[in-house]
Structure formats: C-alpha cells, structure tokens
Enzyme design. Structure first.
Site, PDB file in Angstrom:
ATOM      1  N   CYS A   1       0.870  -1.095   0.013  1.00 33.71           N
ATOM      2  CA  CYS A   1       0.007   0.072  -0.003  1.00 33.71           C
ATOM      3  C   CYS A   1       0.955   1.269   0.063  1.00 33.71           C
ATOM      4  O   CYS A   1       1.676   1.404   0.874  1.00 33.71           O
ATOM      5  CB  CYS A   1      -0.889   0.046   1.200  1.00 33.71           C
TER       6      CYS A   1
ATOM      7  N   GLU B   1       7.484   0.047 -13.092  1.00 26.95           N
ATOM      8  CA  GLU B   1       6.232  -0.037 -13.721  1.00 26.95           C
ATOM      9  C   GLU B   1       5.166   0.325 -12.726  1.00 26.95           C
ATOM     10  O   GLU B   1       3.998  -0.298 -12.395  1.00 26.95           O
ATOM     11  CB  GLU B   1       5.932  -1.422 -14.375  1.00 26.95           C
TER      12      GLU B   1
ATOM     13  N   CYS C   1      -5.399   4.273   2.639  1.00 25.22           N
ATOM     14  CA  CYS C   1      -5.757   4.950   1.410  1.00 25.22           C
ATOM     15  C   CYS C   1      -6.925   5.853   1.548  1.00 25.22           C
ATOM     16  O   CYS C   1      -7.116   7.104   0.943  1.00 25.22           O
ATOM     17  CB  CYS C   1      -5.988   4.036   0.285  1.00 25.22           C
TER      18      CYS C   1
ATOM     19  N   GLU D   1      12.724  -1.416 -21.168  1.00 27.63           N
ATOM     20  CA  GLU D   1      12.653  -2.782 -21.336  1.00 27.63           C
ATOM     21  C   GLU D   1      12.275  -2.993 -22.773  1.00 27.63           C
ATOM     22  O   GLU D   1      10.946  -2.786 -23.079  1.00 27.63           O
ATOM     23  CB  GLU D   1      11.790  -3.414 -20.316  1.00 27.63           C
TER      24      GLU D   1
ATOM     25  N   TRP E   1       4.248 -15.724 -18.685  1.00 25.20           N
ATOM     26  CA  TRP E   1       4.378 -16.299 -17.327  1.00 25.20           C
ATOM     27  C   TRP E   1       4.051 -17.638 -17.319  1.00 25.20           C
ATOM     28  O   TRP E   1       4.689 -18.600 -17.643  1.00 25.20           O
ATOM     29  CB  TRP E   1       3.659 -15.187 -16.311  1.00 25.20           C
TER      30      TRP E   1
END
Length: 667
Positions: free
Chosen positions: A116, A151, A165, A311, A319
């Site tokens: 978080c 990212e 939050c 990248e 994956w």
C-alpha cells in the site's frame, strides 16, 4: 522537471539480475555483454531482500562487485529502488502493508507490488532504505542514474482501498473541495440519498450492491494517480539529495492508465518505456507494430524530448502462458522502431532467461542454458549496424505537423460509463493514429497542456469531460487558423463528471463546431451506413444525430431513421476550421478523412509504402522498417543516402534500412 541532464553516449543495454546466478558466472556474462555491444545495464529493482536481509542490515557488497565488474568492461549501471517488492520480513512485521482490493480482500505476499503506497510504516521503510541506498551508491561514478520502483501502477488496478488510502483520499478531497457541501453538489449526491455530512463519512469506492457514483469514481481515479506521483516524488527527493548529478527516470507502459504519465513525467529527467510487441498480437484493431509506434509517440511527447526504452522485448514472453517466438529479424526491427520514434537508448529485457519464479518463461537474450543463440547473434548484428546512427541522432526527435490529444480524464470517464460495451477511448486514439501511420505521416500524441499552435492539424477524440479552460483553448486554436477534428461524445460532461445541462450537446464546443446534437443512438449489435459523395462506408458503436447551425455536411448517414443526417461536418470558425465525426468510422472512412485533410493542409508523407512497411524520420535520418514476412518493394528518393542498407529497391522480411536525407541537412 528539466534539470539539463542529457545522457549522450549510451545506446544499448540489458536488464541484468546477477543475484539470480552464481558469482562464478558473472565474468562470462559481462564478457558476452561487451561482445554484444552493451553500454549500460539496469539492476536491482526487485533485490530488496538481498540488499537488506534484516532491518538496517545492508548487504550492498555483492552489488558493488557486479557494478565494478561491469565497469571493468566499460559498462555503466542504472540502479533501481526496489519498492515494488518489499521483503517478507517487512510484511511479517506489518501485515497491513499488503494492499486491499475493491471487495475488501487483502492481496498477499508472494508476487510483486504487494504494498500500500499510503501506509505510513511502509513509507518509513522506504525513506530509511532509499536514504542508505542513495548514500552508498550515489558517489559511484559508474552509476549514471536511478530508476524509481518498476512500472508504477502495474498490478494495482483495483488497489488499494485500505483505511490508510481512505484517509489520504479524504484529505485529497478536502483540499480540492474545501467543504462537504461543495463536494455533495459536485458529485451529484442528491441522487440515491448519497449526501455526506462530513468528509469522515466518505469511503474508498469498494464494490457496491448496485451501481457506483461516476463523479466519485472519477475523483478516486485522479486520487490514485496523484498518490503514485507522490510515491515517486517521495523517493526522488531522497535520491537527488544524495546524488544531484545523476538522472532519475521511470519505466512507463505505453497506454497503461493507473497513473497519469504526464504528471509522473514532470518529476523525471527523461521518460523511459517498456515494449513487448507480441503482447498485442491479434488483440487490437490496429496491427501490433502500429500500436507499438503509437506508444513510442506518446512516450516521446510526455516531456517533448527523446526517451529511453528501458525494457525492449528480447525473446518469447510469458508467465504461465507463452507468446509466439519472435521471427528472425523481429527483435532487431522492434528496437529500430523504438529508435526511429525517439528512443536514444534501448535496454533489452532481459539478459538471461530466469530459471526461477514467475517469469521463468519471459525469455531473454540468452536462453536458460546461458549459451548464446539466435537472439544474441541477431541483436549483436543490429547493435553494430545502428551504433553509428545512434551517435548522430542522439537528442533529436521527429517534428510532426499533426497531433492527437490523449487525456487520462477522458480515459477514466469512458471506462466509468463506456456507453457501448465495446467502446474504448484509447482505441479511438489508436484508430486515428493508425490512419496517419499507414500513410507514413509523423504524428505526436500530446497532452491537453501542449501548445496546440505547433500543429497544422489536431485530432481530439471523444472530449467527453470538458472544462471551460480546455474548450477555450480549442476555440482559440481554431480561431487562430488551426484545423481541429473532434468526435462523438464530446462536450458531454463537466470536470466533475456531471452531465452538461445549460447547453445542448456538444456543450461548450457547439459554437466552434456549428452544430447541435439533440439525439443520439448507441449502436448495440449493429452498424450504420455512411455516404460521402456517393462512396459508401460503414460506421460502428455510436451515432450522433446532428442538426447543423452553421457547419456544412461532408458525409451523411445513409441507414437507420436518421438517414440523410450529417455524420461528418466542417465549420469555418475565425481563421480555422472545426470538423466533427459523429460516429466511430471504420478503417476506410477514417483513411479518407485523414487523407483529404493531409492533402488539403499539405501535411507531407515520408513516402508511400506497401502495408506493413513503415517510414519514420528523426534528425535527418530516415528509417524504413518492413514488419511483414514478405520481400517488399520500396521507392527511395534521390536525396536519401544509404547508411544501413541491403538492397536498392526492395526490403527483406523483418528488416530495416536507414538513410541520411541530404535535403534535410541542406535546409
């Protein structure tokens, strides 16, 4: 932030994970990198557990060794802060650092981005770690810059809605609206008894029984973006204090929407991007190579300067499920395409295919065995060919005469209420970009804050959420001689995501466009026919039923109950013209519109090519790229001097040519 930090001299690199391999292998890796032509490596974005195995116990030595070994071969290093992957000991100590989704479920340790960004204890850990990290590595001359996190926004689509939050969201709202009465009015909370008595009653927008308030969701999306920008700045301040001479960048992800990249980019010395072309294979309306070009055009315009590809795909992606193997030549042309659109350095992900963890099948330049193969050989040849070109084009960018406006508010607004189940704001941007791309006409993808006057032609798809300031900016652009194309669902909402009621559609843009839209039709499971001077076309998803109040009709609907009504219009306004496209054109219709506008405005194409062959130019160098598996014929002007070149009038499958345009240098 523009601090004058420029990185001339760094052209090709790899993303390297020495911690995944025995130290005995490192020398072999570095020797192979040197032979490949590697200038720079990026490291450490997921290495927190190795660098700090226990609180305040820093194990930087192994990374020092790797940096020095690379430096012995003349290879520089970019280091990353590892805040995308806090180690298990932090999670065990403070479990509620793990984020909460919109259904109130905790997302647990075992992947990445399990944090978080509001949590005060997590911020304390980051401040402590990044301070020590920056102090230790900041004076090392072999480290040229930093990448913060990795990212940002990735994996956080519905995260985080925890109490921390919520608390930050309330403070954000209080700063924006000052009092709860204003918020209730701006959010339209009279609907469904949603009024609040105080800010403390407001929750993060979790899953509901039925429906969600569009205004609340829009502010939540804006808040989430601002939180990520703040999270980045929290770290950049520490790093700049320790090493003010080193650049700071971040690897963005094309049209990913969790964070407003224009806002994030303000804190960077230059933008970096990640590119994996096979991810888009067969899933977008536009060919994958056009989508990748659009992403680079966006990255180039975030700060209106050249960028890095941090990248760049170097093998099969995957994956649990794998993508297709890149065909011979594709790895090279993908890198050259990034360079052609403004990349000054291309860093390949990854050096060696990992043998462990989630990304065991996200392939690199080297296979699992570490033995160089086709990927290595192809990229070595490309790097050797392109190195002299890279030295010449550093810092230069294309100079398009056409621009497409991209807005995160429009993206958020259409996601919240897409109208048609298949309507996508980003895809609207891409279909207009594609029309320029196929004609080899350079185009920028710009923010609403950009100086519009630089462009002969401006396309602004779906200006759904419209402020008076932006409407005034469009009006001034047209009045001063600009040519503006607006499209369906423009001027519908105000900045609070409430429907405009004081004016007929298209709201504040009606005067500029010379039309009104009293009705519209959502084309569910059907299409509509459009006629333009006798030629028949098809359009989809939406029809604005237009009444002209000064504009002229260019094309008309020729089916449905509004047959004969305008579909595309043109209005003279001041010294310029405003065009309106009241539907989603199919490819042939949008091609005609852009061709007629480009011809009329003398917006030059770089040349005519077969489908799948791209021409792009920067700094007087012209790049011709064949994205197809066939030999293609090309026509080369006399002023183009071959630099990287294999045939006179053809280009091989998955190949590139580079020319120096002598006419450019004479001018």
């Amino acid at each position: 932030m523009n601090r004058g930090i420029e990185m001339k001299g760094f052209y090709f690199g790899v993303d390297y994970y020495p911690e995944h391999w025995p130290k005995a292998r490192w020398k072999t890796d570095v020797k192979l990198m040197k032979d490949l032509g590697v200038d720079v490596v990026r490291m450490a974005e997921f290495s927190w557990s190795k660098l700090e195995p226990r609180k305040d116990e820093y194990n930087f030595g192994w990374l020092d060794e790797a940096i020095e070994l690379l430096a012995s071969q003349g290879i520089k290093t970019i280091l990353c802060t590892p805040s995308a992957a806090p180690p298990a000991w932090i999670i065990r100590e403070t479990p509620d650092i793990q984020p909460t989704d919109i259904e109130g479920r905790r997302r647990y340790f075992g992947g990445r981005h399990h944090n978080c960004q509001s949590h005060p204890v997590y911020r304390e850990h980051i401040q402590r770690y990044v301070t020590a990290f920056g102090a230790h590595f900041g004076k090392n001359p072999n480290i040229i810059g930093w990448q913060i996190d990795n990212e940002l926004g990735n994996s956080h689509a519905d995260l985080c809605t925890c109490p921390y939050c919520e608390s930050r969201f309330r403070l954000w709202l209080q700063a924006k609206y000052c009092n709860i009465e204003t918020l209730n009015r701006k959010w339209g909370n009279a609907f469904w008894s949603q009024e609040y008595r105080c800010f403390d009653e407001i929750q993060a927008p979790k899953i509901t029984v039925a429906g969600r308030n569009p205004s609340a969701i829009l502010d939540w999306r804006r808040f989430c973006s601002d939180l990520i920008v703040d999270f980045h700045q929290f770290q950049s301040v520490i790093l700049r204090k320790n090493a003010p001479e080193k650049f700071i960048t971040h690897n963005m992800m094309g049209f990913a929407d969790k964070v407003n990249y224009y806002d994030l980019g303000a804190d960077l010395d230059f933008v970096s991007s990640d590119s994996y072309p096979v991810i888009f294979m067969g899933k977008q309306n536009s060919p994958k190579y056009a989508r990748v070009a659009a992403e680079s055009d966006l990255m180039r315009c975030i700060k209106d300067k050249n960028f890095w590809m941090m990248e760049q795909q170097s093998g099969i992606t995957g994956w649990e499920i794998l993508g297709r193997a890149p065909k011979p030549g594709q790895l090279g042309i993908w890198a050259v395409q990034a360079i052609a659109h403004g990349a000054d350095t291309v860093v390949f992900f990854r050096w060696r295919t990992c043998a462990m963890g989630t990304e065991q099948y996200w392939h690199g330049i080297l296979p699992h065995s570490g033995i160089p193969g086709r990927n290595y050989t192809e990229l070595k040849e490309m790097i050797a060919e392109m190195r002299p070109v890279m030295a010449e084009v550093q810092g230069t960018v294309p100079k398009p005469e056409a621009g497409i406006v991209f807005s995160y508010d429009q993206e958020y607004g259409i996601q919240i209420q897409p109208h048609h189940p298949d309507l996508s704001y980003t895809e609207q941007v891409l279909i207009y970009h594609m029309a320029f791309y196929k004609k080899n006409i350079p185009v920028d993808i710009i923010s609403e804050q950009t100086d519009f006057s630089k462009y002969k032609l401006l396309i602004a798809p779906i200006q759904y959420i419209l402020s008076p300031t932006l409407a005034d900016k469009y009006e001034k652009y047209v009045k001063s001689g600009g040519n503006l194309v607006l499209t369906m669902r423009s001027g519908v909402k105000d900045e609070s995501n409430l429907c405009v009621t004081k004016l007929p559609l298209p709201g504040l843009l009606g005067k500029v466009l010379g039309l009104e839209i009293p009705e519209y039709d959502c084309l569910r499971d059907t299409s509509v026919q459009v006629s333009w001077k006798g030629e028949k076309y098809t359009a989809e998803k939406w029809s604005d039923i237009i009444t002209l109040t000064g504009a002229e009709m260019l094309a008309q609907f020729s089916s449905e109950f509004y047959s004969g009504y305008p579909a595309i219009t043109k209005n003279q306004y001041g010294n310029g013209r405003a065009f309106y496209v009241g539907t989603e054109p199919t490819e042939d219709l949008i091609d005609r519109l852009i061709k007629e506008l480009a011809d009329e405005l003398t917006i030059a194409s770089l040349g005519k090519t077969p489908d799948g062959v791209e021409i792009t130019a920067r700094g007087g160098y012209v790049f011709v790229i064949n994205h197809t598996e066939q030999i293609q014929k090309i026509s080369v002007p006399a002023s183009w001097e071959p630099i990287v070149f294999h045939n006179a009038d053809t280009i091989a499958p998955y190949a590139y040519h580079v020319y120096k345009d002598k006419a450019y240098f004479i001018l």
